[in-house]
Scaffold this active site. Structure first.
Site, PDB file in Angstrom:
ATOM      1  N   THR A   1       0.867  -1.176   0.000  1.00 47.50           N
ATOM      2  CA  THR A   1       0.000   0.000   0.000  1.00 47.50           C
ATOM      3  C   THR A   1       0.900   1.221   0.000  1.00 47.50           C
ATOM      4  O   THR A   1       1.885   1.283   0.738  1.00 47.50           O
ATOM      5  CB  THR A   1      -1.022  -0.016   1.154  1.00 47.50           C
ATOM      6  N   GLU A   2       0.602   2.169  -0.896  1.00 48.99           N
ATOM      7  CA  GLU A   2       1.584   3.217  -1.198  1.00 48.99           C
ATOM      8  C   GLU A   2       1.813   4.182  -0.050  1.00 48.99           C
ATOM      9  O   GLU A   2       2.756   4.964  -0.088  1.00 48.99           O
ATOM     10  CB  GLU A   2       1.214   3.955  -2.487  1.00 48.99           C
ATOM     11  N   ASN A   3       0.955   4.150   0.970  1.00 48.45           N
ATOM     12  CA  ASN A   3       1.224   5.013   2.115  1.00 48.45           C
ATOM     13  C   ASN A   3       2.265   4.408   3.055  1.00 48.45           C
ATOM     14  O   ASN A   3       2.547   4.982   4.106  1.00 48.45           O
ATOM     15  CB  ASN A   3      -0.069   5.354   2.858  1.00 48.45           C
TER      16      ASN A   3
END
Lengths: 239, 219
Positions: free
Chosen positions: B47-49
């Site tokens: 997940t890019e966060n």
């Protein structure tokens, strides 16, 4: 060779007593990076203290443009932010930003999230500009220099520097070494390096040497002020 | 007309993701793919966060809003998970380390151009997030979307009319009517919803489409 003499008192002590003291010198016209993604990692108390300074004509760099009426949204509500640089302003609870944007009371620079992160990283790393494939051929690259390198097409992007970074970490020491908590890390480490003055609110201040050097995420060289703010649970984001 | 349900679409995508893959699932429909990943495959979700090894949503009452996905929903971290900052997270995409990314879309062109971030409406507040990074970042970019708009127009188009997210980046399109590969020779339907004749699919799609379903049909 004589052993280095240990100073009798701490000569590097970045701990400041209050959030208000930490942000007291933020000036009008400052560019301020604010860590956080959604509500994770948002330094709410530092933002509240910034609002209390009355500083205006600010540029804010954050991934989003505020949730509900707190944090970045509360800052925007004061109408002291002239411009926001972010990747994802529109959220179900971004009504403060939405209203300001529709009435032309805030300027928006929309940046793809990875370019935003890399432009911040580049600032901290002393990079003058860089070619990225992200955004090539899209509206967000219009007017920008492009170049083909080894058969792939790239857009030239410039770093984003800031006067101040307000970030949130889990623990810090008087040298400014920081560790974070889960996905609340997000922009903290790169913003810390990109600002002239980085202010970290930490859930706990620990003694020098208590943080494992192998596990420190942000070395203290990037951090200028550390303020202890008792940890409250990160609020939910409206879904 | 029978259509694949969202869960059938998600299950079909999940079947096509191999053991050992590093995968990013976009916000919306693609998130559902996580529910269908075969339990006997070790697939690492990004997940890019800032998390690799993302697990399912926590039990009610166990939510931690410092542990969220890109859609800002609470998630869990599996054994072996790691956290990292945003520049590292996007380097994983841009640097070609991520194997698969599954995205939603407004339109995909015959050349594999993707439009999924903005309708172009003048009163819309633009928001791009990680869409452009994901579109060009993973080794394989899959799209999941309805085949047709509410008005019955094909979302697979000769040229995208919505603002572009990325050029020539989509490899495969999963819709409620078909699975379509984007190839240098053009679009190839590799699977069609049972009961829909290929000729009808081609008519609804409205752009040149080859029938590849006989060769690789999956029941």
């Amino acid at each position: 060779m004589a052993a280095r003499r240990r100073p009798s008192r701490p000569v590097i002590d970045k701990i400041v007593p209050t959030a208000a003291a930490a942000v007291a010198d933020v000036h009008d016209g400052a560019t301020i990076m604010v860590g956080g993604f959604g509500t994770a990692g948002i330094p709410f108390e530092l933002i509240d203290a910034l609002i209390a300074t009355g500083a205006r004509d600010l540029t804010v760099v954050n991934n989003n443009a505020g949730n509900a009426d707190t944090g970045v949204a509360a800052l925007l509500k004061t109408k002291r932010v002239r411009r926001i640089v972010c990747s994802f302003p529109r959220q179900v609870d971004s009504w403060v930003f939405d209203a300001l944007y529709r009435t032309g009371e805030i300027e928006l620079e929309l940046v793809p999230q990875g370019n935003l992160a890399e432009r911040i990283r580049a600032a901290g790393a002393g990079i003058g500009a860089f070619y990225t494939p992200t955004g090539y051929g899209t509206q967000l690259a219009e007017g920008k220099e492009t170049r083909e390198i080894a058969g792939r097409r790239y857009v030239l992007e410039y770093p984003i520097h800031a006067d101040f970074a307000l970030i949130k970490a889990q623990a810090g020491d008087r040298w400014g070494n920081l560790v974070y908590r889960k996905t609340a890390r997000n922009f903290g480490p790169i913003m810390a390096a990109a600002a002239k003055c980085t202010i970290a609110q930490v859930a706990s201040v620990v003694g020098l040497g208590e943080l494992d050097p192998e596990a420190i995420v942000t070395p203290g060289i990037y951090v200028h002020r550390v303020v202890a703010i008792a940890d409250a649970a990160t609020p939910a984001v409206a879904a | 007309m029978k259509r694949f349900t969202h869960d059938e679409m998600a299950a079909r995508v999940a079947r096509d993701i191999p053991d050992g893959a590093y995968v990013n699932l976009g916000i919306g429909l693609p998130t559902r793919v996580a529910n269908h990943l075969p339990p006997d495959r070790e697939i690492v979700l990004h997940t890019e966060n800032g998390l690799l090894g993302m697990g399912p949503a926590p039990a009610t009452g166990a939510e931690d809003f410092d542990l969220i996905n890109a859609g800002k929903q609470p998630v869990t971290a599996l054994p072996g998970a790691s956290y990292f900052h945003h520049a590292d997270s996007f380097a994983m995409m841009r640097g070609g380390h991520l194997d698969y990314c599954v995205l939603g879309a407004f339109q995909v062109s015959v050349a594999g151009d993707l439009a999924n971030w903005h309708t172009g409406a003048s009163d819309a507040i633009p928001a791009v997030g990680g869409a452009m990074d994901l579109a060009i970042g993973a080794k394989h970019v899959y799209v999941m979307m309805e085949h047709l708009t509410k008005d019955g127009a094909s979302k697979i188009v000769a040229r995208c009319t919505y603002p572009l997210t990325g050029l020539a980046c989509v490899e495969r399109i999963y819709t409620d009517l078909a699975v379509i590969d984007v190839t240098p020779a053009g679009l190839v339907a590799v699977d069609v919803v049972p009961g829909l004749p290929f000729a009808e699919l081609a008519r609804l799609t409205g752009v040149p489409l080859a029938d590849g379903s006989a060769a690789v049909h999956v029941a």
